[in-house]
Design an enzyme around this catalytic site. Structure first.
Site, PDB file in Angstrom:
ATOM      1  N   LEU A 105       0.870  -1.052  -0.034  1.00 36.72           N
ATOM      2  CA  LEU A 105      -0.068  -0.033   0.009  1.00 36.72           C
ATOM      3  C   LEU A 105       1.012   1.132  -0.162  1.00 36.72           C
ATOM      4  O   LEU A 105       1.830   1.396   0.712  1.00 36.72           O
ATOM      5  CB  LEU A 105      -0.663   0.007   0.960  1.00 36.72           C
ATOM      6  CG  LEU A 105      -2.064  -0.742   1.188  1.00 36.72           C
ATOM      7  CD1 LEU A 105      -2.733  -1.030   2.455  1.00 36.72           C
ATOM      8  CD2 LEU A 105      -2.996  -0.413   0.139  1.00 36.72           C
ATOM      9  N   ASP A 106       0.673   2.216  -0.711  1.00 39.84           N
ATOM     10  CA  ASP A 106       1.482   3.616  -1.017  1.00 39.84           C
ATOM     11  C   ASP A 106       1.551   3.797   0.581  1.00 39.84           C
ATOM     12  O   ASP A 106       0.485   3.768   1.376  1.00 39.84           O
ATOM     13  CB  ASP A 106       0.852   4.281  -1.732  1.00 39.84           C
ATOM     14  CG  ASP A 106       0.972   3.954  -3.033  1.00 39.84           C
ATOM     15  OD1 ASP A 106       1.521   3.099  -3.494  1.00 39.84           O
ATOM     16  OD2 ASP A 106      -0.180   4.325  -4.012  1.00 39.84           O
ATOM     17  N   GLU A 107       2.650   4.938   0.538  1.00 33.97           N
ATOM     18  CA  GLU A 107       2.728   5.472   1.988  1.00 33.97           C
ATOM     19  C   GLU A 107       1.639   6.657   2.243  1.00 33.97           C
ATOM     20  O   GLU A 107       0.993   6.605   3.541  1.00 33.97           O
ATOM     21  CB  GLU A 107       3.915   6.522   1.858  1.00 33.97           C
ATOM     22  CG  GLU A 107       4.225   7.410   2.813  1.00 33.97           C
ATOM     23  CD  GLU A 107       5.538   8.153   2.937  1.00 33.97           C
ATOM     24  OE1 GLU A 107       6.025   8.878   3.929  1.00 33.97           O
ATOM     25  OE2 GLU A 107       6.183   8.325   1.832  1.00 33.97           O
TER      26      GLU A 107
END
Length: 188
Positions: free
Chosen positions: A44-46
């Protein structure tokens, strides 16, 4: 014996344990004392939140990341999304991926009639003075880089908040941001 974990990845954390660049980043190992060899299944992206599966079993990682396993996201978008945009999402939209144009696979998409209760995000998105927002559910079987964000932008509704709520048969449920739960196995 392999170990498996569910985590509600909070906003602002990387889906990894090691970050070698100079800027200081928040990493998963700061949330829990995971055993050596633990890996995140997918990413999951930051600036994305929600359900992340972790395991010490590389084969389990391959199974969960396969195109057979659905991933469902609740997405807050800028503006009031309409059925026409939902139809476009469902049928596949053109996004950029690795410097090329890519048409996403058919997916499931629906407008959510109520605002999901995830609590406040680590960083405020904005307030209603900047215009209305709406929530939708998008379920995909693929996972290109920042795909869901690119998909909503492609239909004119940029993503403001992205929360993964389901991987296969595993749901985020009542896990709060930053909480970790060890499980016996993944029944995806």
């Amino acid at each position: 014996m392999h170990q498996h974990f569910l985590i509600h990845k909070p906003y602002g954390y990387l889906s990894q344990f090691i970050y070698e660049l100079k800027r200081k980043k928040k990493l998963l190992g700061e949330l829990y004392n995971f055993p050596e060899g633990t890996m995140a299944i997918g990413r999951l992206d930051e600036d994305s939140e929600g359900l992340l599966l972790l395991t010490t079993d590389g084969m389990m990682s391959e199974i969960v990341r396969s195109k057979k396993v659905e991933k469902e996201y609740y997405v807050q978008v800028d503006g009031i999304i309409n059925q026409e945009a939902i139809e476009k999402l469902m049928n596949g939209v053109q996004i950029g991926f690795n410097g090329k144009k890519y048409i996403t696979k058919k997916c499931k998409a629906a407008i959510l009639n109520s605002i999901p209760e995830f609590g406040e995000r680590g960083k405020k998105i904005r307030d209603e003075r900047h215009g209305p927002t709406s929530w939708l559910s998008i379920t995909i079987n693929e996972g290109k880089f920042r795909q869901v964000r690119k998909m909503t932008s492609a239909v004119g509704f940029p993503t403001l908040r992205l929360v993964r709520v389901r991987v296969g048969n595993i749901f985020l449920n009542d896990l709060k941001a930053g909480e970790v739960m060890e499980v016996n196995n993944f029944d995806v």
